[in-house]
Write an enzyme that holds these catalytic residues in place. Structure first.
Site, short mmCIF file in Angstrom:
data_model
loop_
_atom_site.label_atom_id
_atom_site.label_comp_id
_atom_site.label_asym_id
_atom_site.label_seq_id
_atom_site.Cartn_x
_atom_site.Cartn_y
_atom_site.Cartn_z
N HIS A 146 -1.03 -0.11 5.59
CA HIS A 146 -1.59 0.90 6.50
C HIS A 146 -0.68 2.11 6.71
CE1 HIS A 146 -4.64 -2.13 8.40
NE2 HIS A 146 -4.56 -2.23 7.09
N TYR A 151 -10.39 7.70 19.12
CA TYR A 151 -11.37 7.05 18.24
C TYR A 151 -11.42 5.53 18.38
CZ TYR A 151 -12.65 11.60 16.95
OH TYR A 151 -13.14 12.88 17.05
N GLN A 159 0.82 -1.22 0.00
CA GLN A 159 0.00 0.00 0.00
C GLN A 159 0.86 1.27 0.00
OE1 GLN A 159 -2.54 -0.65 3.43
NE2 GLN A 159 -3.65 -2.30 2.42
N GLU A 182 -15.31 2.88 9.06
CA GLU A 182 -15.96 3.96 9.82
C GLU A 182 -15.89 5.31 9.13
OE1 GLU A 182 -13.92 4.21 13.56
OE2 GLU A 182 -14.62 2.25 14.25
N TYR A 239 -9.66 -10.73 10.31
CA TYR A 239 -9.90 -11.35 8.99
C TYR A 239 -10.12 -12.86 9.13
CZ TYR A 239 -8.51 -6.92 6.99
OH TYR A 239 -8.45 -5.59 6.66
#
Ligand SMILES: [Ca+2]
Length: 412
Positions: A190, A296, A126, A286, A307
């Site tokens: 991430h 949060y 990513q 979210e 997963y």
């Protein structure tokens, strides 16, 4: 003569007023007389987790449907792996390409200039050249800010850099890293990250927690840059007024924490508040309203599961001192870039939120009233594309996809 004019103007005003009312009352009713704001929820698949929402409407809200005719056109193809698209002040588009460069396209989608000279990105998984934001004075100073995954020490991390866009040479001048979300870990996942300027001229930066368990735990730690929303100055210093500036052992750049992986940020034009979307695990993506100093919840509270199937942590979804999402999805949307629609061209879209969905393969439209989601629509679901980012300019939406397509969505 004067009286006639007055009557005429009054008549015009009456007409404008009347047609305005007609628009408001008819904008949700389609040709069959159906109220398109009260349709069944768009999600019909079974959820991964059997968790209960904290309040009515936190997930699977009523479906809605755009009534104003619009069209979506592909105006550029084969972009490689675009990650972000933003409009320039003149309506041209600046697009980041994950492998480490940017492109300027005309408003019609034609490639005008390739921009190179960026510091090396760690382009794997990513990671890569990620988001870009224009300086509020870009027209004068040509300064841009970008986020990227950077090899650092024995690992990698999310970094933010700035420089001047030199269109004549096709290079970025004076590239300088201004912020690093330490510590570096070894993970290709991430990284976050979005960049958005607040109205006070400081920059919000989102990061991810790197997916591996070592990083996951750090989303709750104020001495770690993983899983955070930062607020920094244009030089990468803590923004004045940040919540943890005077707290020992806390990173003073942190604005909010307990984030999993946020690739979506935008300022709500109706309220001036910072909105965020983040990837949950299996279920539990979210939307949050990000407030100064708030927690949060990741990985302590979540509406998702691992997963592999087991619960995360103690399988709790709500906890005092931790913020609830405004909205969540299960199954997931995989929210990448998002933008609020601030124009009037498509009236029912005004101040709606449009979120690019990767695994969801559509653009999600959320209708928001008083900071609650009241309607959800799936746009361009038939295209079966992974929507990576969405941008707004002058009544139009632009979107880039993992297939390398650039879309323009406009009133018909
Ligand atoms: Ca959360």
């Amino acid at each position: 003569m004067q009286l006639k004019q007055t009557i005429c103007i009054s008549a015009i005003l009456l007409f404008v007023h009347a047609s305005g009312c007609a628009n408001n009352s008819s904008s949700s009713i389609d040709n069959n007389g159906t109220d398109t704001t009260k349709l069944p929820p768009v999600e019909t698949k079974k959820a991964n987790a059997e968790y209960k929402p904290a309040f009515k409407g936190q997930t699977r809200i009523a479906g809605t449907k755009t009534v104003t005719p619009y069209k979506a056109e592909i105006i550029a193809v084969k972009l490689g792996n675009p990650w972000a698209v933003i409009p320039m002040p003149d309506g041209r588009l600046l697009i980041t390409i994950k492998s480490g460069f940017m492109e300027i396209h005309t408003a019609a989608g034609v490639l005008e200039k390739k921009i190179t000279g960026f510091p090396k990105v760690d382009d794997g998984g990513q990671g890569g050249l990620l988001d870009v934001a224009l300086d509020p004075s870009f027209s004068k100073n040509k300064t841009i800010y970008w986020s990227f995954s950077e090899k650092y020490g024995s690992g990698n991390l999310t970094a933010v850099a700035k420089g001047q866009l030199n269109e004549a040479t096709g290079k970025i001048d004076n590239p300088t890293v201004i912020f690093r979300a330490t510590p570096a870990l070894n993970s290709s996942l991430h990284f976050g990250s979005r960049l958005v300027f607040d109205k006070d001229g400081n920059l919000f930066v989102s990061t991810g927690e790197r997916s591996i368990l070592e990083g996951r735990a750090q989303a709750q730690l104020l001495n770690s840059g993983l899983g955070k929303i930062f607020k920094i100055t244009k030089d990468g210093k803590p923004a004045p007024g940040n919540p943890f500036i005077n707290q020992k052992d806390a990173m003073p750049e942190i604005f909010a924490y307990g984030i999993r992986n946020a690739q979506s940020l935008d300022i709500n034009p109706a309220t001036g508040e910072l909105w965020e979307a983040e990837f949950g695990p299996r279920g539990g993506d979210e939307v949050n309203i990000i407030k100064r100093g708030k927690n949060y919840g990741w990985p302590v509270i979540t509406y998702g599961i691992e997963y592999a199937g087991p619960a995360i942590g103690n399988a709790i979804q709500q906890k005092t001192g931790m913020e609830q999402p405004v909205y969540y999805w299960d199954p997931t949307l995989s929210p990448s870039g998002m933008v609020f629609y601030s124009g009037n061209a498509i009236p029912e879209w005004k101040n709606n939120l449009f979120i690019g969905g990767l695994s969801g393969s559509h653009i999600c439209r959320l209708v928001i009233v008083n900071n609650r989601v009241v309607g959800e629509e799936r746009l361009l679901e038939d295209k079966k594309e992974r929507f990576r980012d969405v941008a707004y300019y002058n009544g139009m939406l632009y979107a880039v996809t993992d297939n390398g397509n650039l879309y323009r969505i406009n009133k018909k």
